[in-house]
Design an enzyme around this catalytic site. Sequence first.
Site, PDB file in Angstrom:
ATOM      1  N   ARG A  54       2.436   8.917  -6.551  1.00 21.93           N
ATOM      2  CA  ARG A  54       2.161  10.271  -7.096  1.00 21.93           C
ATOM      3  C   ARG A  54       2.503  10.462  -8.570  1.00 21.93           C
ATOM      4  O   ARG A  54       2.351  11.566  -9.083  1.00 21.93           O
ATOM      5  CB  ARG A  54       2.891  11.349  -6.276  1.00 21.93           C
ATOM      6  CG  ARG A  54       2.670  11.298  -4.786  1.00 21.93           C
ATOM      7  CD  ARG A  54       1.214  11.405  -4.419  1.00 21.93           C
ATOM      8  NE  ARG A  54       1.006  11.495  -2.969  1.00 21.93           N
ATOM      9  CZ  ARG A  54      -0.094  11.137  -2.361  1.00 21.93           C
ATOM     10  NH1 ARG A  54      -1.121  10.656  -3.043  1.00 21.93           N
ATOM     11  NH2 ARG A  54      -0.211  11.255  -1.059  1.00 21.93           N
ATOM     12  N   ASP A 105       0.951   2.682   3.690  1.00 18.64           N
ATOM     13  CA  ASP A 105       0.117   3.787   3.198  1.00 18.64           C
ATOM     14  C   ASP A 105       0.993   5.024   2.960  1.00 18.64           C
ATOM     15  O   ASP A 105       0.578   6.159   3.207  1.00 18.64           O
ATOM     16  CB  ASP A 105      -1.042   4.105   4.160  1.00 18.64           C
ATOM     17  CG  ASP A 105      -2.164   4.890   3.470  1.00 18.64           C
ATOM     18  OD1 ASP A 105      -2.044   5.181   2.265  1.00 18.64           O
ATOM     19  OD2 ASP A 105      -3.151   5.215   4.152  1.00 18.64           O
ATOM     20  N   HIS A 155      -5.610  -0.354   5.778  1.00 17.59           N
ATOM     21  CA  HIS A 155      -5.330   0.530   6.936  1.00 17.59           C
ATOM     22  C   HIS A 155      -6.383   0.513   8.062  1.00 17.59           C
ATOM     23  O   HIS A 155      -7.050   1.511   8.333  1.00 17.59           O
ATOM     24  CB  HIS A 155      -5.064   1.959   6.486  1.00 17.59           C
ATOM     25  CG  HIS A 155      -5.959   2.525   5.409  1.00 17.59           C
ATOM     26  ND1 HIS A 155      -7.313   2.604   5.538  1.00 17.59           N
ATOM     27  CD2 HIS A 155      -5.671   3.049   4.188  1.00 17.59           C
ATOM     28  CE1 HIS A 155      -7.821   3.151   4.450  1.00 17.59           C
ATOM     29  NE2 HIS A 155      -6.845   3.426   3.614  1.00 17.59           N
ATOM     30  N   ASN A 215      -4.805   6.368  -7.108  1.00 19.93           N
ATOM     31  CA  ASN A 215      -5.297   7.756  -7.075  1.00 19.93           C
ATOM     32  C   ASN A 215      -4.250   8.779  -7.520  1.00 19.93           C
ATOM     33  O   ASN A 215      -3.931   9.720  -6.814  1.00 19.93           O
ATOM     34  CB  ASN A 215      -5.861   8.111  -5.702  1.00 19.93           C
ATOM     35  CG  ASN A 215      -4.857   7.949  -4.583  1.00 19.93           C
ATOM     36  OD1 ASN A 215      -3.839   7.278  -4.745  1.00 19.93           O
ATOM     37  ND2 ASN A 215      -5.124   8.577  -3.459  1.00 19.93           N
ATOM     38  N   HIS A 236       0.828  -1.211   0.000  1.00 18.75           N
ATOM     39  CA  HIS A 236       0.000   0.000   0.000  1.00 18.75           C
ATOM     40  C   HIS A 236       0.863   1.262   0.000  1.00 18.75           C
ATOM     41  O   HIS A 236       1.250   1.764   1.047  1.00 18.75           O
ATOM     42  CB  HIS A 236      -0.910  -0.007   1.236  1.00 18.75           C
ATOM     43  CG  HIS A 236      -2.027   0.976   1.172  1.00 18.75           C
ATOM     44  ND1 HIS A 236      -3.302   0.687   1.564  1.00 18.75           N
ATOM     45  CD2 HIS A 236      -2.075   2.257   0.746  1.00 18.75           C
ATOM     46  CE1 HIS A 236      -4.084   1.731   1.393  1.00 18.75           C
ATOM     47  NE2 HIS A 236      -3.346   2.720   0.887  1.00 18.75           N
ATOM     48  N   HIS A 265       3.596  14.164   0.653  1.00 15.63           N
ATOM     49  CA  HIS A 265       3.066  15.490   0.346  1.00 15.63           C
ATOM     50  C   HIS A 265       4.180  16.504   0.571  1.00 15.63           C
ATOM     51  O   HIS A 265       5.031  16.316   1.443  1.00 15.63           O
ATOM     52  CB  HIS A 265       1.884  15.832   1.256  1.00 15.63           C
ATOM     53  CG  HIS A 265       0.649  15.049   0.974  1.00 15.63           C
ATOM     54  ND1 HIS A 265      -0.065  15.179  -0.200  1.00 15.63           N
ATOM     55  CD2 HIS A 265       0.008  14.111   1.699  1.00 15.63           C
ATOM     56  CE1 HIS A 265      -1.098  14.360  -0.170  1.00 15.63           C
ATOM     57  NE2 HIS A 265      -1.089  13.686   0.966  1.00 15.63           N
ATOM     58  N   HIS A 282     -10.851   0.728   0.991  1.00 22.02           N
ATOM     59  CA  HIS A 282     -10.636   1.858   1.920  1.00 22.02           C
ATOM     60  C   HIS A 282     -11.970   2.058   2.622  1.00 22.02           C
ATOM     61  O   HIS A 282     -12.935   2.515   2.019  1.00 22.02           O
ATOM     62  CB  HIS A 282     -10.229   3.096   1.110  1.00 22.02           C
ATOM     63  CG  HIS A 282     -10.257   4.399   1.868  1.00 22.02           C
ATOM     64  ND1 HIS A 282      -9.131   5.149   2.078  1.00 22.02           N
ATOM     65  CD2 HIS A 282     -11.264   5.099   2.435  1.00 22.02           C
ATOM     66  CE1 HIS A 282      -9.440   6.248   2.754  1.00 22.02           C
ATOM     67  NE2 HIS A 282     -10.727   6.254   2.988  1.00 22.02           N
ATOM     68  N   HIS A 305       1.582   5.222  -2.188  1.00 17.40           N
ATOM     69  CA  HIS A 305       1.137   6.216  -3.174  1.00 17.40           C
ATOM     70  C   HIS A 305       2.391   6.843  -3.763  1.00 17.40           C
ATOM     71  O   HIS A 305       3.133   7.517  -3.048  1.00 17.40           O
ATOM     72  CB  HIS A 305       0.271   7.287  -2.495  1.00 17.40           C
ATOM     73  CG  HIS A 305      -0.985   6.732  -1.888  1.00 17.40           C
ATOM     74  ND1 HIS A 305      -2.167   6.621  -2.578  1.00 17.40           N
ATOM     75  CD2 HIS A 305      -1.222   6.223  -0.655  1.00 17.40           C
ATOM     76  CE1 HIS A 305      -3.090   6.081  -1.789  1.00 17.40           C
ATOM     77  NE2 HIS A 305      -2.544   5.824  -0.622  1.00 17.40           N
TER      78      HIS A 305
END
Lengths: 313, 436
Positions: free
Chosen positions: B69, B310, B237, B99, B65, B314, B184, B67
Amino acid sequence: MYRFNHKDLLGMDQLSVNDINMILDTADAFVEISSRDIKKVPTLRGKSVVSFFYEPSTRTKASFEMAAKRLSADTLSLSATDSSMVKGETLIDTARNLQAMNPDIIILRHSSSGAPHLLARYVDAGVINAGDGMHEHPTQALLDLFTIRKKKGRIKGLRVVIIGDIAHSRVARSDIIGLRKMGADVTISGPPTMIPVDAESLGVKIVFDPAKALRNKDVIMMLRIQLERQNGIQFPSLREYSLFFGLNKELMKGAKKDVIIMHPGPINRGVEITGDVADGPSSVILDQVSNGVAIRMALLYLLIGGGRGDNLD
Amino acid sequence: MITWIKGGEVIDPRSGTKRTLDIVIQKGKIERLLPPGNFSPPGDIDLKIIDASGMIVTPGLIDMHVHFREPGEEYKETIATGSQAAAAGGFTAVACMPNTNPINDSRSVTDFILERARKANLTRVYPVAAISRGLRSESLTEFGDLKQAGAVAVSDDGRPVTSSELMRRAIEYARFFNLPVISHCEDLDLSNKGVMHEGTISTRLGLRGVPAASEEIMVVREILLAKLTGYPVHIAHVSTEGSVTFIKQAKEEGVPVTAETAPHYFSLDHTALTDFDTNAKMRPPLREPKDVEAIKRGLSQGVIDVIATDHAPHSPLEKDVEFDNAAFGIIGLETALSLTLALVRDGVIDLPTAIAKLSYNPASILSVKGGFIEEGKEADLTVIDLNSEYVVQKEGFKSKSHNSPFIGWKMTGRAILTMVGGRIVWESNEQRNPDS
């Protein structure tokens, strides 16, 4: 020896009982100035105070400005519509730019909880929280404590009920923290949809029904129902709210004779409080406003350095 | 060329192996696995010796899991920088959530991700495709085409599938392609724009709260749908005591459900937010001490199968702002192993169980290679120094972002070497010089 030693006022959380007493005592000394013919002392001459309001405000903004002017500070006030916020500037960038002009105090009103804490990390100027989201409104709590002390002669041991939308109220949070620190007994009241989760952890009792909650209380604090929250989810209608949770003459029959009624304003007449009660003999709502100026003068004075040894003019 | 990992304690949860073994690697595969002193390398061959004495050697860690980007927000993380972070954290494979921008709901995006992963050429990158087009919970993506392109699972992660009917059909349709479905779990209505856990701290801070029930309602729905369809659902999660209770009960009843949690849910609670620290803002939010204890119990009792990060990078643009406006999510690839090893030291789970939750279990759920150590299989391995002490530094991250609540934490135990297909993709500077 006790010294008021804070750069910022971000919340009631950070103040000790000594700090609060110091602020109230200093405000006592400043009340007199506002009743003079010439309502101005040179105490903060040459100091600059910037107030920055991201949210609309009449009372708090005017009160701070009046306080700063009576102490001879230079004031500048900005609001969200005439700031670069509307051009997409971030709070931190705005803060850095303000800091570059070297003000002594920045007063911030913001719709996000914690925004003044963020600002304080980026500027050298003292930061006063003039209301952040649903978090705190410490100067309101201080002026409320000041008003209670003046009217009742003490705070410790008094029984206070706060009625209304506790969950979304920064005033309620700051008042609860301040009142508990000063030894008052606090009850909160209102529809269960507006009582925050785990509210007992704040050290208060919960009595949903205002008619029961206000019995034997020395102070009744009414909170404003924010009309923008009237979406039919927290409560069905203003009509029903005023019927079950509004303060009116009938309800007042169950209150102590010497109770005082407070409200942070602006009042929605006929919703959380009827006009006759708001304007009646128990109401101290306008005293709160007058006291607000003295409290803010005291704070500006103490934060700019008055607490660290200077003499009061 | 032969690589000889010498003298490490091999921990392979699947076979139950936990003893000192030499590993001989050739052409990317584990050629031999043998007790020390039994291997004599042929004289005429290029030999690299990795001294692993005092270290443990585990199957390459797999994070199901993350991300990354890319495409769309390369300023936060790219597949290349994310892979570097993964390798530095001891991970040999990751599954990246859909996503991105554009969303991975079509073959072309899946192709693009795999192409970028090939270019980065570090860890294995497994794309997870969206369940619904545009993550809008309206219609299914082309599961078959996506699977052929290389997607290993489907999920609308970051958002729940709000339509129960669509979720039911997704689970049924995924069955045909043998694609795991990852959920999710969140009731967005009940979350009501909340920014942290609803409880004493949100009440104190005047921040909008997300009740535990917001997650649990959806966990129960997914359990019921898994029961209805008879096909597994993987719960992403898990953060609350209630979720652990419901999943435990479902497993006891034989409902095909698996679950993961992230290291922050067993390492931190909502008190981490008292200073409005946006690096402690994520979804689901940090919960209460009782939830942290329940997550630990869930890990030790096998209710929670997987530890996944997860990893959600950012930049300061999203994090150095008012708490309400800050983005949800924290990075996790480079701290996950150390935080998991802390659980082992605290006696919550034993070392093989910890390693299983970081390798064999996610590999089984996703049906991807790796997760165990066996002769003839790909040499995806992680060498771990259980005693290495360090302080997490903002500047130390290989990830392009450093939104971590663990900066400044003293950690013990970390990966010192990560190997994918026999190739070293990361090696700690502090490691002793190989004596070759």
